[in-house]
Write a protein that holds these residues in place. Structure first.
Motif, short mmCIF file in Angstrom:
data_model
loop_
_atom_site.label_atom_id
_atom_site.label_comp_id
_atom_site.label_asym_id
_atom_site.label_seq_id
_atom_site.Cartn_x
_atom_site.Cartn_y
_atom_site.Cartn_z
N TYR A 158 0.84 -1.20 0.00
CA TYR A 158 0.00 0.00 0.00
C TYR A 158 0.87 1.25 0.00
O TYR A 158 0.65 2.18 -0.78
CB TYR A 158 -0.94 0.00 1.21
CG TYR A 158 -1.73 1.27 1.31
CD1 TYR A 158 -2.83 1.49 0.48
CD2 TYR A 158 -1.36 2.29 2.19
CE1 TYR A 158 -3.56 2.68 0.54
CE2 TYR A 158 -2.07 3.47 2.26
CZ TYR A 158 -3.17 3.65 1.44
OH TYR A 158 -3.87 4.82 1.49
N ARG A 159 1.88 1.27 0.87
CA ARG A 159 2.76 2.44 0.94
C ARG A 159 3.49 2.66 -0.39
O ARG A 159 3.62 3.80 -0.83
CB ARG A 159 3.75 2.28 2.08
CG ARG A 159 3.12 2.45 3.43
CD ARG A 159 4.16 2.41 4.54
NE ARG A 159 3.49 2.31 5.82
CZ ARG A 159 3.67 1.32 6.68
NH1 ARG A 159 4.52 0.35 6.42
NH2 ARG A 159 3.02 1.31 7.82
N SER A 160 3.92 1.58 -1.01
CA SER A 160 4.58 1.72 -2.32
C SER A 160 3.63 2.33 -3.35
O SER A 160 4.02 3.21 -4.11
CB SER A 160 5.07 0.36 -2.81
OG SER A 160 6.12 -0.11 -2.01
N ALA A 161 2.40 1.86 -3.35
CA ALA A 161 1.40 2.40 -4.28
C ALA A 161 1.13 3.87 -3.97
O ALA A 161 0.97 4.69 -4.89
CB ALA A 161 0.11 1.59 -4.20
N LEU A 162 1.10 4.20 -2.70
CA LEU A 162 0.83 5.59 -2.29
C LEU A 162 1.98 6.51 -2.74
O LEU A 162 1.73 7.60 -3.27
CB LEU A 162 0.67 5.64 -0.77
CG LEU A 162 0.06 6.89 -0.17
CD1 LEU A 162 -1.40 7.03 -0.59
CD2 LEU A 162 0.15 6.83 1.35
#
Length: 186
Positions: free
Chosen positions: A57-61
């Protein structure tokens, strides 16, 4: 608060927007699955439908922020058909826009502890400084002078961003324009 995907389910973009909202309001520590689910009014199952975990999720964010940052800052889109002074004004306005500046500050704070975020911020800053430098070149300044003015203008913008506190309008338009008048003066 959110828009939903085509079938009434949350989309990846909904999750990303919820993350941006949490980041802007409460900083990186607010990015938890529980807080995201509460923000969207859904269960953890919905989160795991879209992401394998918080790392993904953090990577996508981070990736979405980098892409959004490029689209949102008009100076990155404004071509040579826009007068250079206008391009600088557009950049300043976008940086200090209420929707943008809180998230920008949160991402910069996060970048202090996360190399992936730091790389994204650095790449975005490089694009912005290049665009600012080009505006000064287009105003007729020599390369060395354009470099110096671009660095000073960019540094001033970052300073204004940090001084914004929680103001809805961190710097009045008239004041921003006076700063640009000063920076573009021969």
């Amino acid at each position: 608060m959110t828009t939903t995907g085509t079938r009434g389910r949350l989309s990846v973009q909904d999750w990303l927007e919820a993350g941006f909202s949490l980041l802007a309001e409460a900083g990186r520590p607010a990015l938890t699955i529980d807080r995201l689910c509460a923000q969207l009014g859904v269960t953890k199952g919905s989160f795991y439908w879209h992401f394998t975990g918080m790392a993904g999720y953090r990577s996508a964010l981070i990736e979405a922020w980098a892409q959004q940052r490029g689209r949102e800052l008009p100076i990155h889109r404004a071509g040579p058909d826009h007068p250079p002074r206008e391009r600088l004004s557009m950049m300043t306005e976008a940086l200090l826009h209420p929707r943008h500046w809180k998230l920008e500050r949160a991402m910069r704070e996060w970048a202090r502890t996360d190399p992936a975020v730091a790389a994204s911020v650095t790449a975005g800053d490089r694009r912005a400084r290049k665009a600012v430098r080009q505006a000064f070149l287009d105003l007729g300044f020599e390369a060395a002078e354009a470099d110096l003015r671009a660095q000073l203008t960019f540094a001033a913008g970052m300073g204004f961003l940090q001084m914004a506190n929680n103001s809805a309008h961190p710097m009045p338009v008239a004041q921003r324009e006076r700063v640009l008048d000063f920076m573009t003066r021969p």
